[in-house]
Design an enzyme around this catalytic site. Sequence first.
Site, PDB file in Angstrom:
ATOM      1  N   GLU A  88      -0.880  -9.130  -1.357  1.00  0.00           N
ATOM      2  CA  GLU A  88      -2.331  -9.294  -1.165  1.00  0.00           C
ATOM      3  C   GLU A  88      -3.074  -9.141  -2.493  1.00  0.00           C
ATOM      4  O   GLU A  88      -4.016  -9.873  -2.774  1.00  0.00           O
ATOM      5  CB  GLU A  88      -2.840  -8.266  -0.143  1.00  0.00           C
ATOM      6  CG  GLU A  88      -2.352  -8.586   1.266  1.00  0.00           C
ATOM      7  CD  GLU A  88      -2.729  -7.522   2.278  1.00  0.00           C
ATOM      8  OE1 GLU A  88      -2.294  -6.363   2.078  1.00  0.00           O
ATOM      9  OE2 GLU A  88      -3.435  -7.829   3.237  1.00  0.00           O
ATOM     10  N   ALA A 100       0.871  -1.179   0.000  1.00  0.00           N
ATOM     11  CA  ALA A 100       0.000   0.000   0.000  1.00  0.00           C
ATOM     12  C   ALA A 100       0.904   1.222   0.000  1.00  0.00           C
ATOM     13  O   ALA A 100       2.073   1.135   0.379  1.00  0.00           O
ATOM     14  CB  ALA A 100      -0.866  -0.024   1.259  1.00  0.00           C
ATOM     15  N   GLY A 129       0.513  -5.117   0.658  1.00  0.00           N
ATOM     16  CA  GLY A 129      -0.619  -5.002  -0.255  1.00  0.00           C
ATOM     17  C   GLY A 129      -0.319  -5.516  -1.650  1.00  0.00           C
ATOM     18  O   GLY A 129      -1.241  -5.872  -2.395  1.00  0.00           O
ATOM     19  N   GLU A 139       3.934  -5.986   6.996  1.00  0.00           N
ATOM     20  CA  GLU A 139       3.135  -4.963   7.689  1.00  0.00           C
ATOM     21  C   GLU A 139       3.470  -4.884   9.173  1.00  0.00           C
ATOM     22  O   GLU A 139       3.473  -3.794   9.763  1.00  0.00           O
ATOM     23  CB  GLU A 139       1.642  -5.247   7.520  1.00  0.00           C
ATOM     24  CG  GLU A 139       1.090  -4.915   6.140  1.00  0.00           C
ATOM     25  CD  GLU A 139       1.205  -6.051   5.138  1.00  0.00           C
ATOM     26  OE1 GLU A 139       1.996  -6.989   5.376  1.00  0.00           O
ATOM     27  OE2 GLU A 139       0.484  -5.998   4.121  1.00  0.00           O
TER      28      GLU A 139
HETATM   29  C1  3H9 Z   1       0.511  -2.420   3.366  1.00  0.00           C
HETATM   30  O1  3H9 Z   1       0.698  -2.890   2.279  1.00  0.00           O
HETATM   31  C2  3H9 Z   1      -0.819  -2.421   4.067  1.00  0.00           C
HETATM   32  C3  3H9 Z   1      -1.819  -3.381   3.484  1.00  0.00           C
HETATM   33  O2  3H9 Z   1      -1.646  -4.683   4.009  1.00  0.00           O
HETATM   34  C4  3H9 Z   1      -3.221  -3.014   3.859  1.00  0.00           C
HETATM   35  C5  3H9 Z   1      -3.764  -1.750   3.328  1.00  0.00           C
HETATM   36  C6  3H9 Z   1      -5.220  -1.574   3.610  1.00  0.00           C
HETATM   37  N1  3H9 Z   1       4.697   3.424   0.110  1.00  0.00           N
HETATM   38  O3  3H9 Z   1      13.376   1.508   0.204  1.00  0.00           O
HETATM   39  P1  3H9 Z   1      13.763   2.237  -1.024  1.00  0.00           P
HETATM   40  C7  3H9 Z   1       9.492   4.710  -1.183  1.00  0.00           C
HETATM   41  S1  3H9 Z   1       1.752  -1.662   4.240  1.00  0.00           S
HETATM   42  C8  3H9 Z   1       5.202   4.623  -0.198  1.00  0.00           C
HETATM   43  O4  3H9 Z   1      14.799   3.297  -0.916  1.00  0.00           O
HETATM   44  P2  3H9 Z   1      14.830  -0.189  -2.117  1.00  0.00           P
HETATM   45  C9  3H9 Z   1      10.653   4.950  -0.227  1.00  0.00           C
HETATM   46  O5  3H9 Z   1      10.277   5.793   0.822  1.00  0.00           O
HETATM   47  C10 3H9 Z   1       3.129  -1.635   3.131  1.00  0.00           C
HETATM   48  N2  3H9 Z   1       6.512   4.815  -0.493  1.00  0.00           N
HETATM   49  O6  3H9 Z   1      14.155   1.251  -2.209  1.00  0.00           O
HETATM   50  C11 3H9 Z   1      11.670   5.570  -1.155  1.00  0.00           C
HETATM   51  O7  3H9 Z   1      11.351   6.930  -1.304  1.00  0.00           O
HETATM   52  P3  3H9 Z   1      12.520   8.028  -1.463  1.00  0.00           P
HETATM   53  C12 3H9 Z   1       3.828  -2.946   3.083  1.00  0.00           C
HETATM   54  C13 3H9 Z   1       7.300   3.747  -0.477  1.00  0.00           C
HETATM   55  O8  3H9 Z   1      15.013  -0.639  -3.504  1.00  0.00           O
HETATM   56  C14 3H9 Z   1      11.438   4.857  -2.471  1.00  0.00           C
HETATM   57  O9  3H9 Z   1      10.108   4.311  -2.385  1.00  0.00           O
HETATM   58  N3  3H9 Z   1       5.006  -2.815   2.288  1.00  0.00           N
HETATM   59  C15 3H9 Z   1       6.832   2.472  -0.178  1.00  0.00           C
HETATM   60  O10 3H9 Z   1      15.980  -0.150  -1.187  1.00  0.00           O
HETATM   61  C16 3H9 Z   1      12.404   3.712  -2.730  1.00  0.00           C
HETATM   62  O11 3H9 Z   1      12.414   2.854  -1.598  1.00  0.00           O
HETATM   63  C17 3H9 Z   1       6.204  -2.503   2.810  1.00  0.00           C
HETATM   64  O12 3H9 Z   1       6.322  -2.327   4.000  1.00  0.00           O
HETATM   65  C18 3H9 Z   1       5.456   2.323   0.136  1.00  0.00           C
HETATM   66  N4  3H9 Z   1       4.928   1.122   0.426  1.00  0.00           N
HETATM   67  O13 3H9 Z   1      13.744  -1.109  -1.424  1.00  0.00           O
HETATM   68  C19 3H9 Z   1       7.360  -2.390   1.856  1.00  0.00           C
HETATM   69  N5  3H9 Z   1       7.865   1.594  -0.232  1.00  0.00           N
HETATM   70  O14 3H9 Z   1      13.285   7.595  -2.677  1.00  0.00           O
HETATM   71  C20 3H9 Z   1       8.143  -1.136   2.116  1.00  0.00           C
HETATM   72  C21 3H9 Z   1       8.938   2.311  -0.598  1.00  0.00           C
HETATM   73  O15 3H9 Z   1      11.760   9.303  -1.607  1.00  0.00           O
HETATM   74  N6  3H9 Z   1       9.180  -0.935   1.158  1.00  0.00           N
HETATM   75  N7  3H9 Z   1       8.613   3.608  -0.756  1.00  0.00           N
HETATM   76  O16 3H9 Z   1      13.311   7.930  -0.190  1.00  0.00           O
HETATM   77  C22 3H9 Z   1      10.363  -1.606   1.177  1.00  0.00           C
HETATM   78  O17 3H9 Z   1      10.584  -2.496   1.961  1.00  0.00           O
HETATM   79  C23 3H9 Z   1      11.412  -1.176   0.203  1.00  0.00           C
HETATM   80  O18 3H9 Z   1      11.101   0.125  -0.216  1.00  0.00           O
HETATM   81  C24 3H9 Z   1      11.569  -2.081  -1.067  1.00  0.00           C
HETATM   82  C25 3H9 Z   1      12.542  -1.396  -2.048  1.00  0.00           C
HETATM   83  C26 3H9 Z   1      12.118  -3.433  -0.626  1.00  0.00           C
HETATM   84  C27 3H9 Z   1      10.245  -2.263  -1.738  1.00  0.00           C
END
Ligand code: 3H9
Length: 694
Positions: A106, A64, A103, A126
């Site tokens: 999901e 999400a 998400g 999450e």
């Molecule tokens: C969810 O899904 C809830 C649902 O179950 C229910 C809903 C109802 N959103 O980490 P990076 C940004 S909860 C917005 O440097 P990498 C991040 O801030 C979510 N922004 O890259 C960064 O911005 P900036 C569950 C996001 O290659 C840029 O993207 N998912 C999100 O080292 C690049 O990110 C997670 O918890 C996001 N979801 O790693 C996954 N994710 O460049 C969270 C990233 O401005 N994300 N950004 O600083 C990660 O673990 C890592 O970002 C990922 C990539 C592994 C994907």
Amino acid sequence: MGENKVTVEFVEDVALICINNPPVNASGVVVRQGIVDALDEIKAAGSAKAIGLYCAGRTFIAGADITEFGKPPLEPGLPEVCNILEDNEIPIVAVIHGTALGGGLETAMGCHARVAVPTAKVGLPEVLLGILPGAGGTQRAPRLAGISNALDLILSGRHVPAKDALEMGLVDRIDDGEPREVALAAAKDVVVGTLATRRTGELTTTPDDAAIETTMAAVQKKHPHLISPQKCVECVAASTGDFKEGLAFERARFMECLPSPQSKGLIHAFFGERAVANIPERKAQARDIASVGVIGGGTMGSGISTSALMAGLPVTLIEVSQEGLDRGVATITGNLDGAVKRGKMSPEKRDAALAKLTASTEMESLAEVDLVIEAVFEKMEIKKEIFTKLDAICKDGAVLASNTSYLDVNEIAAMTRRPQDVLGLHFFSPAHIMKLLEVVVGEKTAPEVVATGFALAKKMRKVAVRAGVCDGFIGNRILGHYLKTASYLVLDGAHPDQVDKALEGFGFAMGPHRVGDLAGLDIGYMTRKRLAATRPAEERYGGAIADRLSENGWNGRKTSKGYYVYEGRDTLENPDLNAIIDEERARAGITPRVFSDEEIVERYMTAMISEAARVVEDGIALRPVDVDVVFLSGYGFPRFRGGPLHYADTIGAAELVKRIEAYAQEDAHYWKVPALLRKMAEDGGSFADLNKGK
Ligand code: 3H9
């Protein structure tokens, strides 16, 4: 459609939906609406017998859009979109590359089949953000992978490789290729029946009460402070019943977690770890670092060498004596063996890393390395001598770093003819494990040298935080201040064990006395001696009890005795401690009083916040969030509280000022209201505002 973040393509009798929302295809409202519109468009066209859903760019949907959390909900919500996908008449196959997280997974589980490319990973992280999979993940994952796997996935938040996801049943097939090509082939296979499809919600979960019970007990023990892990278990348990009821149960628990301070703290930590990379020098070109020299084979030097070797860099280790060198090499070997044992590296990688280690007693061996990190005893004269030599020995353009944890980097740099190449790289012990690296920027440090420090941290998988020069930089300067509160609390009437337990109750993994015993009480003893001459006359001395312990040779764990006594795995009372405390109180003319645990936490945290505010005020930290990340990554600060200054905002500047003014009645020298905090109290500002540049 959807600002072109979601596009539809028709190829013969299949349709392809492509999501393109860089950088990580987060499922924001435009994507969600785009998916719904795409399904409508495909239905209206009437030609497609199967749909392939895939993403452009580096990854499948990474979750999400976290930036939408805490704002008014935007329709359609993700749970609804997952249900719409599942209910779609035309079968949909999701094609996963990169990471399908939260998400994202999901969404894929809402589809009717899943194909992953071999390098893909999936996960439900999450819980690491203080929430739970809230778009059907707790109901669909156990239906596909079983209760036990679902619990593991949801509670660890780990990224599961495609191969394991296939074994668990989360994906149906692994196909190599570009996501679009894989999606096209998979959709065609659905049409001809060689890839089976089904609705996940129509599957049943086999009950496993034993797994639920053991996991719940383990979670309660491991995360006594956190609310979301227990709710995750409850939701998975509910997946054995009716699917729709399960979804409603999950939704209700998700909505309890989302607004919680814990979730806000964890999300602040997530974005904070990324925000600290935003430094004034970010556009400077980092120098190439293909080899590293480390001076000093003690615990720090060996840890730093290990970290560099694990990052694939060749290391030249320097020690004055052969004996010291042998000890250093043995420590590094042990560290690498430990990494193999913990599953952090393969035995082959360990051998390859060790083969890149050169050990020498000659500083001249550093002539050709790209970066030197000095990690010797914390004495200015020794450091100055080393940097004078390095200046004579090292090639032009080599970066010269000191791992000092307190000393003046400008004074060290002044020993060289190239202060622009000198900086502090302050690692935390054990350096091959701890995430934090303070990059200490001197007056003359060149921007590309700062950028090199950040690039090195990335290579070593560390979180780099930019710090200015002062005694102790960000972390140790603040630590030096608030640890005095712990000692004043004990002198005034609290017991060290009460202080520790109160702060562990707040969420610290260990209270300050237990940490002191672990690190070695001699460190604090030497620091107090070093600073004795500069201590202002009006400063109350809090070190009397700790001094007595060190003078008895009780320096903590390594001597089996400190604030506590250590016998094997047991931590026991130190039977001599109370007498020392009584004597020192009597010597200082103190009549002890009772402190509640709440007051202990309040005073300790207020002291920490005060100095942290001054560190921001003085420009030692760029922003409040930099202080937060230092404490989260290097000082065991409870992550769910987001860091000292995020926590400060939950109390509010006005209340903090009030507390400091009240404490100042007892000790006006120690308790002073930082100007920044006073201004915030007056203007109604916050540290969050400062982070946003307001
Ligand atoms: C969810 O899904 C809830 C649902 O179950 C229910 C809903 C109802 N959103 O980490 P990076 C940004 S909860 C917005 O440097 P990498 C991040 O801030 C979510 N922004 O890259 C960064 O911005 P900036 C569950 C996001 O290659 C840029 O993207 N998912 C999100 O080292 C690049 O990110 C997670 O918890 C996001 N979801 O790693 C996954 N994710 O460049 C969270 C990233 O401005 N994300 N950004 O600083 C990660 O673990 C890592 O970002 C990922 C990539 C592994 C994907």
